[in-house]
Design an enzyme around this catalytic site. Structure first.
Site, PDB file in Angstrom:
ATOM      1  N   ASP A  85       0.811  -1.062   0.131  1.00 63.01           N
ATOM      2  CA  ASP A  85      -0.038  -0.132  -0.048  1.00 63.01           C
ATOM      3  C   ASP A  85       0.902   1.120  -0.046  1.00 63.01           C
ATOM      4  O   ASP A  85       2.138   1.252   0.475  1.00 63.01           O
ATOM      5  CB  ASP A  85      -0.532  -0.192   1.237  1.00 63.01           C
ATOM      6  N   ASP A 136      -0.154   5.133   0.882  1.00 67.30           N
ATOM      7  CA  ASP A 136      -0.232   6.344   1.588  1.00 67.30           C
ATOM      8  C   ASP A 136      -0.562   5.547   3.261  1.00 67.30           C
ATOM      9  O   ASP A 136      -1.352   4.742   3.367  1.00 67.30           O
ATOM     10  CB  ASP A 136      -1.539   7.049   1.293  1.00 67.30           C
TER      11      ASP A 136
HETATM   12  C1  XBP Z   1      -4.878   6.418   0.287  1.00 66.64           C
HETATM   13  C2  XBP Z   1      -6.203   7.120  -0.229  1.00 66.64           C
HETATM   14  C3  XBP Z   1      -5.894   8.292  -1.237  1.00 66.64           C
HETATM   15  C4  XBP Z   1      -5.098   9.149  -0.576  1.00 66.64           C
HETATM   16  C5  XBP Z   1      -5.247  10.598  -1.633  1.00 66.64           C
HETATM   17  O1  XBP Z   1      -4.745   5.438  -0.541  1.00 66.64           O
HETATM   18  O2  XBP Z   1      -7.114   7.161   0.175  1.00 66.64           O
HETATM   19  O3  XBP Z   1      -7.070   8.628  -1.525  1.00 66.64           O
HETATM   20  O4  XBP Z   1      -5.649   9.864   0.434  1.00 66.64           O
HETATM   21  O5  XBP Z   1      -4.607  10.201  -2.939  1.00 66.64           O
HETATM   22  P1  XBP Z   1      -3.770   4.114  -0.172  1.00 66.64           P
HETATM   23  P2  XBP Z   1      -5.608  10.618  -4.168  1.00 66.64           P
HETATM   24  O6  XBP Z   1      -3.881   4.095   1.405  1.00 66.64           O
HETATM   25  O7  XBP Z   1      -4.686   2.955  -0.548  1.00 66.64           O
HETATM   26  O8  XBP Z   1      -2.383   4.298  -0.744  1.00 66.64           O
HETATM   27  O9  XBP Z   1      -6.125  12.099  -3.970  1.00 66.64           O
HETATM   28  O10 XBP Z   1      -4.934  10.330  -5.460  1.00 66.64           O
HETATM   29  O11 XBP Z   1      -6.951   9.700  -4.258  1.00 66.64           O
HETATM   30 MG    MG Z   2      -2.957   3.206   3.155  1.00 67.52          MG
END
Ligand code: XBP
Ligand code: MG
Length: 259
Positions: free
Chosen positions: A13, A15
């Site tokens: 993953d 973020d």
């Molecule tokens: C995290 C998310 C993303 C980010 C923002 O994704 O939900 O929406 O907050 O990115 P993960 P975007 O933990 O799966 O990496 O604005 O590009 O959506």
């Molecule tokens: Mg995440």
């Protein structure tokens, strides 16, 4: 008795897992986008934490607009505004990364290197946009970052974002291994749900926003990949030094529980 089961691939993953991007990255960048559009909106740390229940930046904006009197009334206008704000946010996010505001979480680089040395295929399975992954990993790993990952499935590549399992189903299909043979590394309940629904075993490295969240279904849960203390169950590998973090051997022991 063999208590090891080596994963066939590691799925990361982004973020919260590779880096703490939300509070000081995406959130700040959203606020810069609001200011650029002269909107009287500001997402503070607590409000953004609540908004993280909605995955996807554009979807998060649309959700928040439901309680904003300044938001356009017509759905088409709302959608257009959300797209514009999201594009501005992503540019501001890339700038923050370029300014050095976001770095990989401790222990991540070590595990990436160990997997690469062992010839273990890796992939990205994320809700965030391709541009944000490229900005983050380009800065952290260098311009050829993509070569280190056999697959990279992002928000644009799926019909339904996490907690839907699609991102994991697509990533594992592209890797060509069995769903239950890959191992996902996540930080959020939505991510854990997505992996579990796909049948992909998952461990959780706690991030600031999901420090106490319910992540049941995970094989192991701990405070970070850089540290062996605080994991449940305890990392069963031998470790490679006093300050060693989570290693491939620990992952193989945890995977053995899925037999
Ligand atoms: C995290 C998310 C993303 C980010 C923002 O994704 O939900 O929406 O907050 O990115 P993960 P975007 O933990 O799966 O990496 O604005 O590009 O959506
Ligand atoms: Mg995440």
């Amino acid at each position: 008795m063999n208590t090891l089961r080596w994963p066939a691939a590691l799925l990361w993953d982004v973020d919260g897992t590779l880096a703490e991007t939300e509070r000081d990255g995406h959130r700040v960048a959203f606020n810069e986008a609001f200011a650029a559009m002269r909107l009287p909106w500001h997402w503070d740390v607590a409000h953004y934490g609540a908004l993280l229940a909605v995955t996807g930046g554009r979807e998060r904006l649309l959700h928040d607009m439901q309680s904003r009197p300044e938001a356009p009334a017509q759905p088409e206008a709302r959608d257009a505004l959300a797209r514009m704000l999201h594009a501005l946010k992503n540019s501001a996010y890339a700038q923050r990364v370029a300014d050095g505001a976001l770095v990989l979480r401790p222990g991540v680089l070590n595990l990436l290197r160990a997997a690469r040395q062992a010839g273990l295929p890796m992939g990205i399975a994320t809700t965030t946009s391709q541009a944000n992954v490229a900005a983050l990993l380009g800065a952290a790993l260098g311009a050829d970052w993509r070569a280190g990952f056999a697959v990279c499935v992002c928000g644009e590549d799926v019909q339904a974002k996490k907690p839907d399992p699609e991102v994991y189903l697509r990533a594992v299909q592209a890797l060509g291994c069995a769903l239950g043979a890959a191992l996902a590394i996540e930080d959020s309940p939505a991510g854990v749900q997505a992996a579990c629904q796909a049948g992909v075993p998952v461990i959780v490295t706690r991030s600031v926003y999901f420090a106490d969240a319910d992540v049941r279904g995970a094989l192991a849960v701990g405070p970070g990949l850089h540290i062996r203390a605080g994991w449940e169950p305890a990392p069963p590998g031998t470790g490679t030094g006093l300050d060693a973090g989570i290693g491939l051997e620990d992952l193989a022991h945890w995977m053995a529980a899925t037999r």
